[in-house]
Write an enzyme that holds these catalytic residues in place. Sequence first.
Site, PDB file in Angstrom:
ATOM      1  N   TYR A 138      42.863  29.456  26.878  1.00  0.00           N
ATOM      2  CA  TYR A 138      43.603  29.204  25.627  1.00  0.00           C
ATOM      3  C   TYR A 138      44.558  28.025  25.721  1.00  0.00           C
ATOM      4  CZ  TYR A 138      42.828  34.342  25.205  1.00  0.00           C
ATOM      5  OH  TYR A 138      42.331  35.607  25.177  1.00  0.00           O
ATOM      6  N   ARG A 194      44.196  32.647  31.381  1.00  0.00           N
ATOM      7  CA  ARG A 194      44.764  32.246  30.097  1.00  0.00           C
ATOM      8  C   ARG A 194      45.022  30.742  29.944  1.00  0.00           C
ATOM      9  NH1 ARG A 194      48.946  33.664  28.079  1.00  0.00           N
ATOM     10  NH2 ARG A 194      48.278  34.124  25.979  1.00  0.00           N
ATOM     11  N   PRO A 212      49.928  48.399  20.558  1.00  0.00           N
ATOM     12  CA  PRO A 212      50.406  47.210  21.264  1.00  0.00           C
ATOM     13  C   PRO A 212      49.819  47.109  22.671  1.00  0.00           C
ATOM     14  CG  PRO A 212      52.026  48.939  21.423  1.00  0.00           C
ATOM     15  CD  PRO A 212      50.899  49.498  20.590  1.00  0.00           C
ATOM     16  N   GLY A 242      49.343  43.348  18.423  1.00  0.00           N
ATOM     17  CA  GLY A 242      49.558  41.954  18.074  1.00  0.00           C
ATOM     18  C   GLY A 242      50.970  41.427  18.197  1.00  0.00           C
ATOM     19  N   CYS A 289      36.135  25.277  41.703  1.00  0.00           N
ATOM     20  CA  CYS A 289      35.454  24.017  41.409  1.00  0.00           C
ATOM     21  C   CYS A 289      35.233  23.809  39.924  1.00  0.00           C
ATOM     22  CB  CYS A 289      34.129  23.979  42.147  1.00  0.00           C
ATOM     23  SG  CYS A 289      34.389  24.235  43.890  1.00  0.00           S
ATOM     24  N   GLU A 290      36.295  23.666  39.177  1.00  0.00           N
ATOM     25  CA  GLU A 290      36.253  23.403  37.740  1.00  0.00           C
ATOM     26  C   GLU A 290      37.493  22.581  37.407  1.00  0.00           C
ATOM     27  OE1 GLU A 290      34.020  24.582  35.447  1.00  0.00           O
ATOM     28  OE2 GLU A 290      32.959  25.987  36.753  1.00  0.00           O
ATOM     29  N   ARG A 346      49.958  43.469  24.668  1.00  0.00           N
ATOM     30  CA  ARG A 346      50.811  42.421  25.226  1.00  0.00           C
ATOM     31  C   ARG A 346      52.308  42.780  25.186  1.00  0.00           C
ATOM     32  NH1 ARG A 346      48.965  37.144  25.047  1.00  0.00           N
ATOM     33  NH2 ARG A 346      47.524  37.838  23.427  1.00  0.00           N
TER      34      ARG A 346
HETATM   35  C1  LIG Z   1      43.425  43.571  21.522  1.00  0.00           C
HETATM   36  C2  LIG Z   1      43.699  44.617  20.543  1.00  0.00           C
HETATM   37  C3  LIG Z   1      44.976  45.176  20.448  1.00  0.00           C
HETATM   38  C4  LIG Z   1      46.135  44.729  21.276  1.00  0.00           C
HETATM   39  O1  LIG Z   1      46.537  43.443  20.987  1.00  0.00           O
HETATM   40  P1  LIG Z   1      47.909  42.870  21.569  1.00  0.00           P
HETATM   41  O2  LIG Z   1      48.028  41.536  20.983  1.00  0.00           O
HETATM   42  O3  LIG Z   1      47.792  42.844  23.048  1.00  0.00           O
HETATM   43  O4  LIG Z   1      49.000  43.791  21.129  1.00  0.00           O
HETATM   44  C5  LIG Z   1      45.153  46.215  19.553  1.00  0.00           C
HETATM   45  N1  LIG Z   1      44.134  46.669  18.778  1.00  0.00           N
HETATM   46  C6  LIG Z   1      42.906  46.133  18.840  1.00  0.00           C
HETATM   47  C7  LIG Z   1      41.840  46.680  17.971  1.00  0.00           C
HETATM   48  C8  LIG Z   1      42.640  45.111  19.710  1.00  0.00           C
HETATM   49  O5  LIG Z   1      41.416  44.574  19.763  1.00  0.00           O
END
Ligand SMILES: *Cc1c(COP(=O)(O)O)cnc(C)c1O
Length: 403
Positions: free
Chosen positions: A304, A300, A262, A227, A329-330, A264
């Site tokens: 989002y 993305r 991690p 996250g 085509c969107e 992202r």
């Molecule tokens: C998607 C996910 C992550 C990774 O999330 P990031 O935001 O990319 O770091 C880690 N653990 C679980 C269980 C996930 O579903």
Amino acid sequence: MKINFKELANKYQTPYYVYDFDDITKQYNELKDAFKARKSLISYAVKANSNLSVVQHLAKQGAGADCVSIGEVKRALKVGVPKYKIIFSGVGKTDDEIRQALEFDILMINVESEAELRRVALMAKELNKEARISIRVNPNVDPKTHPYISTGLHENKFGVDLDTAKRMYIFAKKSENLDPVGIHCHIGSQLTELEPIKEAVNIIADLVRNLKSALKIELKFFDVGGGLGIVYDNETLIDTYKYAQTVLDSLFGLDITVVCEPGRFIVGNSGTFVTKVLYEKVNGDKRFVIVDGAMNDLLRPALYDAYHKIEVLDKSDDKSECNVVGPVCESGDFFAKNIELPKTEHNDLISIASAGAYGFTMASNYNTRGKVAEIAVENGQDRLIRKRETFEDLIALEEEYLQ
Ligand SMILES: *Cc1c(COP(=O)(O)O)cnc(C)c1O
């Protein structure tokens, strides 16, 4: 490092993804170092970018793998991630996936409901095994991120509440076929504030202490999920060291290995999507820059409304407002709306930054568009890590059924 997008475009054509492998190493090491005061495992979230070469590169650095399907588990095993560093998460694992995970003997299955726990026990019994499990707790804290990537509130489908978790640990302890070894929480993605993480890990750590003192259940792994956010625009990020310190501080009195997942953070900023200008046009007073990449390649923005920094290579003059759009085509097929870009011409290259995570992995073949090439750059050398798909690739699984 500066990557020569033009040279790569000449060599591999467009559109393509390019990943800076040295940057991936740097990000991995930064996080690993931040946790060095304790035993820790950085299990890379494969779903962010599951290219075999990317996962292999991280395995070489010592990373484990956090997987959300048995396919991802197989990718990790294939490129040499040791089985004792692989975690299998996800709200909806099939019997077959559970069975295979048990047979592969991975580190732990991260269970997300009571029903699933009973299923895992049953599968383990059938295979005459003891399943190492962790339980994903939903601490009901607001991660303050985009609702589509928030996962730590009771209104989200992920994990179980504290009382359910406690019942599940008791059930697991009693079961001959379950070995409760871990606890897990992951409250969302692209987190830029430390406070919700602090709140969540403190809730989870209290539960761990409680399980230990009241129920004699001693967990070995404290999995804080992934996250950590990255810079797309002008975000202020969580300091990695403070993040690790916050997690470690919550664990007073516990001898437990920290696991972090991690995705992202490791690969997001390493990647760039490069596409070529096909045309410009003006509808009324709206300027459109039409490029050869599209929403099926990088979803993305459409999914989002995510921001990615866009630049036209070697041009800076004569800027005006435009939408950057693809050929699909969107109306949702755009990379940016109302941004200032210089006047472009046919074949100008456009770079779309921060595309290393949830870029290629979310790609589809919509509009019978082959998935683009993926390229790695390491120590100044480029190499292809996934070929561009051909028309023959796209029809391969259908052709034999023609009448
Ligand atoms: C998607 C996910 C992550 C990774 O999330 P990031 O935001 O990319 O770091 C880690 N653990 C679980 C269980 C996930 O579903």
